[in-house]
Design a protein around this motif. Structure first.
Motif, PDB file in Angstrom:
ATOM      1  N   PHE A  88       0.859  -1.109  -0.137  1.00 40.37           N
ATOM      2  CA  PHE A  88      -0.068   0.067   0.138  1.00 40.37           C
ATOM      3  C   PHE A  88       1.111   1.233   0.216  1.00 40.37           C
ATOM      4  O   PHE A  88       1.438   1.625   1.025  1.00 40.37           O
ATOM      5  CB  PHE A  88      -0.841  -0.069   1.315  1.00 40.37           C
ATOM      6  N   TYR A  96      -0.229   4.361  -1.208  1.00 38.10           N
ATOM      7  CA  TYR A  96      -1.537   5.216  -1.758  1.00 38.10           C
ATOM      8  C   TYR A  96      -2.423   5.402  -0.615  1.00 38.10           C
ATOM      9  O   TYR A  96      -2.968   4.367  -0.361  1.00 38.10           O
ATOM     10  CB  TYR A  96      -2.213   4.759  -2.994  1.00 38.10           C
ATOM     11  N   ARG A 147      -6.084   7.532   0.118  1.00 40.42           N
ATOM     12  CA  ARG A 147      -6.883   8.468   0.071  1.00 40.42           C
ATOM     13  C   ARG A 147      -7.623   9.113   1.195  1.00 40.42           C
ATOM     14  O   ARG A 147      -8.165   8.509   1.985  1.00 40.42           O
ATOM     15  CB  ARG A 147      -8.137   7.580  -0.837  1.00 40.42           C
ATOM     16  N   THR A 200       3.805   5.107   2.361  1.00 39.96           N
ATOM     17  CA  THR A 200       3.004   5.785   1.754  1.00 39.96           C
ATOM     18  C   THR A 200       3.789   7.024   0.609  1.00 39.96           C
ATOM     19  O   THR A 200       4.589   7.616   1.119  1.00 39.96           O
ATOM     20  CB  THR A 200       1.790   6.347   2.343  1.00 39.96           C
ATOM     21  N   ARG A 239      -4.253  11.560  -2.062  1.00 39.52           N
ATOM     22  CA  ARG A 239      -5.290  11.856  -2.847  1.00 39.52           C
ATOM     23  C   ARG A 239      -6.134  12.534  -1.695  1.00 39.52           C
ATOM     24  O   ARG A 239      -6.601  11.936  -1.048  1.00 39.52           O
ATOM     25  CB  ARG A 239      -6.191  10.776  -3.679  1.00 39.52           C
ATOM     26  N   THR A 285       1.848   3.365  -7.830  1.00 41.02           N
ATOM     27  CA  THR A 285       1.019   4.106  -6.962  1.00 41.02           C
ATOM     28  C   THR A 285      -0.307   4.734  -7.925  1.00 41.02           C
ATOM     29  O   THR A 285      -1.013   5.413  -7.310  1.00 41.02           O
ATOM     30  CB  THR A 285       1.609   5.462  -6.467  1.00 41.02           C
ATOM     31  N   GLY A 314      -4.036   4.313  -9.331  1.00 43.02           N
ATOM     32  CA  GLY A 314      -5.437   3.944  -8.977  1.00 43.02           C
ATOM     33  C   GLY A 314      -5.745   2.874  -9.475  1.00 43.02           C
ATOM     34  O   GLY A 314      -5.256   2.145 -10.340  1.00 43.02           O
ATOM     35  N   CYS A 346      -5.062  -4.081  -5.419  1.00 42.74           N
ATOM     36  CA  CYS A 346      -5.433  -2.988  -4.662  1.00 42.74           C
ATOM     37  C   CYS A 346      -4.055  -2.291  -3.758  1.00 42.74           C
ATOM     38  O   CYS A 346      -3.132  -3.143  -3.539  1.00 42.74           O
ATOM     39  CB  CYS A 346      -6.463  -3.200  -3.498  1.00 42.74           C
ATOM     40  N   ASN A 347      -4.043  -1.016  -3.847  1.00 39.49           N
ATOM     41  CA  ASN A 347      -2.677  -0.621  -3.356  1.00 39.49           C
ATOM     42  C   ASN A 347      -2.961   0.925  -2.553  1.00 39.49           C
ATOM     43  O   ASN A 347      -2.139   1.692  -2.226  1.00 39.49           O
ATOM     44  CB  ASN A 347      -1.636  -0.048  -4.512  1.00 39.49           C
ATOM     45  N   ARG A 348      -4.192   0.859  -2.134  1.00 33.60           N
ATOM     46  CA  ARG A 348      -4.755   2.059  -1.439  1.00 33.60           C
ATOM     47  C   ARG A 348      -5.395   1.812  -0.155  1.00 33.60           C
ATOM     48  O   ARG A 348      -6.106   0.939   0.009  1.00 33.60           O
ATOM     49  CB  ARG A 348      -5.579   3.031  -2.369  1.00 33.60           C
ATOM     50  N   ARG A 390      -7.867   4.287   3.048  1.00 30.35           N
ATOM     51  CA  ARG A 390      -8.573   5.427   3.075  1.00 30.35           C
ATOM     52  C   ARG A 390      -8.808   5.821   4.405  1.00 30.35           C
ATOM     53  O   ARG A 390      -8.980   5.062   5.296  1.00 30.35           O
ATOM     54  CB  ARG A 390     -10.062   5.060   2.433  1.00 30.35           C
TER      55      ARG A 390
END
Length: 323
Positions: A10, A12, A14, A59, A63, A225, A227, A255-257, A259
């Motif tokens: 991960f 990234y 948000r 990270t 975003r 990185t 989306g 999936c790399n993000r 929230r």
């Protein structure tokens, strides 16, 4: 580096800075924003500590999302804080663009690297029917201003809907033929409060993908990185076309993000059953406790979002976490 039990890494984050939105999009907030909690959103100092903690966990990209992030008066300071964090190489933002024409320079001067603008139709009347706002011309002028100011990494997000914009696809392609942006078609996703609308309006992106390949579009390489979009380019087009297909096979495998909500809750998935509070770790500049909490919580991340089974988790509407 943050890594889950399935080997996904991960890079990234948000980060939602408000869940308030001033648009009334028919697929998200058809009745407008309805506040059911105190608007005690993350402060600038908490955001600064959050960015620092995540950066120390590997990270590289943040975003900024909403709701509508531009409703926060301290947005330039938030962009600057994220951009000034050691290890954060890219600061992006997703916006409806309502004040883009007036504020673009402030955001770019603060360090914004890329911008996603939601435009679900290029027909002004249809745009107003979808969003409740007669703002399309201003938003397009704002995009032109960004390009003039040197912000070239711009994407337009368009949610596919059977009755509202599926018939406008040629208009979107004409736009991309001469405008150096990426236009991304997003499959409508089911949320906790839109089942009837979803059933009536959902369109698969598979047909668009087939058309792109038949007409000579080529799949581009995705940076680590990036989306979830698959992006295609064509020698005869100034811009690119992207597809976000959350119902496609193995969508979650890359999936790399993660929230974080505007209230300081970590969401391991857009459709997780709950947000996990990390706000209590943001009152100190020592981020070790925050990092340990994030690592421990990440162990609970599931292999998929289970959207195919109709599972929408705690996401009642997309403005909660910026999609």
């Amino acid at each position: 580096m943050l890594q889950d039990a399935f080997g996904r890494k991960f890079y990234y984050l948000r980060l939602s800075i408000t869940d308030v939105c001033n648009f009334r999009c028919n697929y998200c907030l058809p009745d407008g924003y309805q506040c059911d909690h105190d608007r005690d959103f993350l402060s600038l100092s908490e955001i600064t500590r959050l960015a620092n903690g995540f950066s120390q966990l590997g990270t590289e990209k943040i975003r900024i999302t909403g709701g509508e992030p531009a409703l926060r008066k301290d947005l330039p300071e938030i962009i600057q804080a994220c951009k000034g964090t050691d290890g954060i190489e890219h600061v992006a933002m997703t916006s409806n663009g309502f004040n883009l024409l007036q504020k673009a320079k402030d955001w770019i001067d603060a360090g914004l690297d890329s911008l996603n603008i939601s435009i679900d139709s290029l027909d002004p009347r249809q745009f107003e029917a979808i969003t409740g706002k007669n703002k399309l011309d201003d938003i397009l002028a704002g995009i032109d201003k960004c390009l003039t100011l040197g912000l070239t990494n711009i994407k337009i997000n368009s949610v596919l809907m059977r009755e509202f914009n599926q018939h406008d696809l040629n208009q979107f392609f004409d736009f991309v033929s001469k405008t150096p942006i990426t236009l991304r078609f997003i499959e409508l996703m089911q949320t906790g409060n839109n089942l009837e609308f979803y059933n009536a309006q959902h369109v698969s992106g598979q047909q668009i993908e087939n058309t792109l390949l038949e007409k000579g579009w080529r799949l581009t390489t995705r940076p680590k990185t990036a989306g979830p979009a698959l992006e295609y380019q064509h020698d005869n087009f100034a811009g690119k076309i992207g597809l976000i297909r959350p119902y496609s096979k193995d969508f979650c495998s890359t999936c790399n993000r993660l929230r974080v909500s505007a209230l300081g809750k970590l969401h391991l998935c857009l459709f997780a059953d709950e947000g996990l509070s990390i706000r209590e770790y943001l009152d100190s500049d020592n981020s070790l406790a925050l990092q340990n909490a994030i690592r421990e919580m990440l162990a609970e991340k599931k292999p998929t979002h289970y959207l195919q089974q109709g599972h929408t988790g705690a996401t009642t509407q997309l403005s909660m976490l910026g999609g």
